[in-house]
Design a protein around this motif. Structure first.
Motif, PDB file in Angstrom:
ATOM      1  N   TYR A  23       5.014   0.675  -4.413  1.00  0.00           N
ATOM      2  CA  TYR A  23       4.836   1.353  -5.695  1.00  0.00           C
ATOM      3  C   TYR A  23       6.167   1.788  -6.302  1.00  0.00           C
ATOM      4  CZ  TYR A  23      -0.171   1.567  -4.834  1.00  0.00           C
ATOM      5  OH  TYR A  23      -1.468   1.245  -4.603  1.00  0.00           O
ATOM      6  N   GLU A  56       0.813  -1.222   0.000  1.00  0.00           N
ATOM      7  CA  GLU A  56       0.000   0.000   0.000  1.00  0.00           C
ATOM      8  C   GLU A  56       0.846   1.272   0.000  1.00  0.00           C
ATOM      9  OE1 GLU A  56      -2.144  -0.518   3.621  1.00  0.00           O
ATOM     10  OE2 GLU A  56      -3.431  -2.092   2.809  1.00  0.00           O
ATOM     11  N   GLU A  68      -4.452   4.623 -10.594  1.00  0.00           N
ATOM     12  CA  GLU A  68      -4.336   4.161  -9.204  1.00  0.00           C
ATOM     13  C   GLU A  68      -3.752   5.259  -8.319  1.00  0.00           C
ATOM     14  OE1 GLU A  68      -2.326   0.337  -6.942  1.00  0.00           O
ATOM     15  OE2 GLU A  68      -2.530   0.321  -9.116  1.00  0.00           O
ATOM     16  N   TYR A  69      -2.715   5.919  -8.798  1.00  0.00           N
ATOM     17  CA  TYR A  69      -2.122   7.020  -8.044  1.00  0.00           C
ATOM     18  C   TYR A  69      -3.120   8.165  -7.868  1.00  0.00           C
ATOM     19  CZ  TYR A  69       2.554   4.947  -8.658  1.00  0.00           C
ATOM     20  OH  TYR A  69       3.651   4.136  -8.627  1.00  0.00           O
ATOM     21  N   GLU A  70      -3.865   8.467  -8.918  1.00  0.00           N
ATOM     22  CA  GLU A  70      -4.858   9.537  -8.830  1.00  0.00           C
ATOM     23  C   GLU A  70      -5.953   9.199  -7.821  1.00  0.00           C
ATOM     24  OE1 GLU A  70      -5.750   9.823 -12.998  1.00  0.00           O
ATOM     25  OE2 GLU A  70      -4.282  11.462 -13.293  1.00  0.00           O
ATOM     26  N   ARG A  71      -6.317   7.923  -7.708  1.00  0.00           N
ATOM     27  CA  ARG A  71      -7.294   7.497  -6.683  1.00  0.00           C
ATOM     28  C   ARG A  71      -6.731   7.724  -5.284  1.00  0.00           C
ATOM     29  NH1 ARG A  71      -8.428   3.529 -10.464  1.00  0.00           N
ATOM     30  NH2 ARG A  71      -6.982   2.034  -9.572  1.00  0.00           N
ATOM     31  N   LEU A  72      -5.433   7.434  -5.108  1.00  0.00           N
ATOM     32  CA  LEU A  72      -4.810   7.676  -3.799  1.00  0.00           C
ATOM     33  C   LEU A  72      -4.847   9.157  -3.451  1.00  0.00           C
ATOM     34  CD1 LEU A  72      -1.692   5.316  -3.935  1.00  0.00           C
ATOM     35  CD2 LEU A  72      -3.637   5.137  -2.372  1.00  0.00           C
ATOM     36  N   ALA A 122      -3.100   2.689 -16.266  1.00  0.00           N
ATOM     37  CA  ALA A 122      -3.742   2.021 -15.114  1.00  0.00           C
ATOM     38  C   ALA A 122      -3.038   2.413 -13.817  1.00  0.00           C
ATOM     39  CB  ALA A 122      -3.729   0.506 -15.301  1.00  0.00           C
ATOM     40  N   ARG A 123      -1.700   2.460 -13.837  1.00  0.00           N
ATOM     41  CA  ARG A 123      -0.961   2.847 -12.631  1.00  0.00           C
ATOM     42  C   ARG A 123      -1.220   4.313 -12.304  1.00  0.00           C
ATOM     43  NH1 ARG A 123       3.233   0.819  -9.434  1.00  0.00           N
ATOM     44  NH2 ARG A 123       2.052  -1.072  -9.729  1.00  0.00           N
ATOM     45  N   GLU A 145       4.649   8.589 -14.211  1.00  0.00           N
ATOM     46  CA  GLU A 145       3.665   7.938 -15.073  1.00  0.00           C
ATOM     47  C   GLU A 145       3.223   8.861 -16.201  1.00  0.00           C
ATOM     48  OE1 GLU A 145       3.125   4.806 -15.077  1.00  0.00           O
ATOM     49  OE2 GLU A 145       4.156   4.428 -13.187  1.00  0.00           O
ATOM     50  N   SER A 198      -8.273  10.179  -2.433  1.00  0.00           N
ATOM     51  CA  SER A 198      -8.672   9.639  -1.127  1.00  0.00           C
ATOM     52  C   SER A 198      -8.105  10.451   0.032  1.00  0.00           C
ATOM     53  CB  SER A 198      -8.219   8.181  -0.996  1.00  0.00           C
ATOM     54  OG  SER A 198      -6.818   8.109  -0.763  1.00  0.00           O
TER      55      SER A 198
END
Length: 196
Positions: free
Chosen positions: A37, A33, A145-149, A141-142, A172, A152
């Motif tokens: 990365y 988590e 994922e970073y943008e979702r983090l 896709a990665r 990225e 959040s």
């Protein structure tokens, strides 16, 4: 003396500094988590390193007497001191890039192509275009994922952990742009001919 331990030891010490009393399984989850990365750290290495640190007296291991008999790990005062010494010691370490997509790009043949994995003829550049498309998809896709983090709120804005996430975001974005250039001009990639 700081630096006498392998970097893998400092990964375990740093994780335990943040998550004292964690099981190796919990530490593995934390790696996935966070630093996972940008720092590859196999689960088997985590268990081996934890054992070495226990033997060196930098980590204490406690095992439940009943139930699942889980092992929990905690830093000793010596372990915390070793970590602090490492964190404050200057480093000249540079970034290492282990990227299979770039490795495959480097070894692409020059000129008209040969065959694909099944021996079928491949048009000049089409293998490179296919590789670029695969890499764009993987890196997008990665990036998502970073943008979702970021969305959040984890890690907290202004924290050192958020700064490492920012590097991931920038990387990225940069590498997606690079692969788009490759896809657009496989015979004339950025920087000159392939294999030069």
């Amino acid at each position: 003396m700081p630096g006498a331990l392998p970097i893998s030891a400092y990964v375990v010490l740093g994780l335990l500094d943040r998550h004292d009393g964690a099981t190796p399984y919990q530490l593995d989850q934390r790696i996935r988590e966070s630093i996972g990365y940008f720092w590859s750290f196999p689960r088997s290495q985590l268990y081996e390193e934890a054992g070495r640190l226990v033997r060196r007296g930098l980590v204490v291991e406690r095992q439940e007497e009943g139930g699942r008999r889980r092992r929990t790990l905690s830093l000793t005062a010596e372990g915390r001191h070793e970590l602090r010494q490492w964190l404050t010691t200057p480093t000249r370490a540079t970034t290492e890039i282990h990227d299979e997509g770039l490795l495959r790009l480097y070894f692409q043949p020059l000129g008209p192509a040969e065959g694909d994995a099944d021996g079928a003829p491949v048009e000049g550049g089409s293998a490179v275009v296919r590789l670029a498309a695969e890499q764009i998809e993987a890196h997008e896709a990665r990036l998502a994922e970073y943008e979702r983090l970021v969305a959040s709120g984890r890690p907290l804005p202004g924290s050192p952990q958020r700064a490492t996430l920012e590097v991931g975001l920038r990387f990225e974005q940069m590498i997606i742009g690079f692969w788009r250039q490759i896809a657009a001009s496989p015979a004339n990639p950025p920087g000159g001919a392939l294999g030069a």
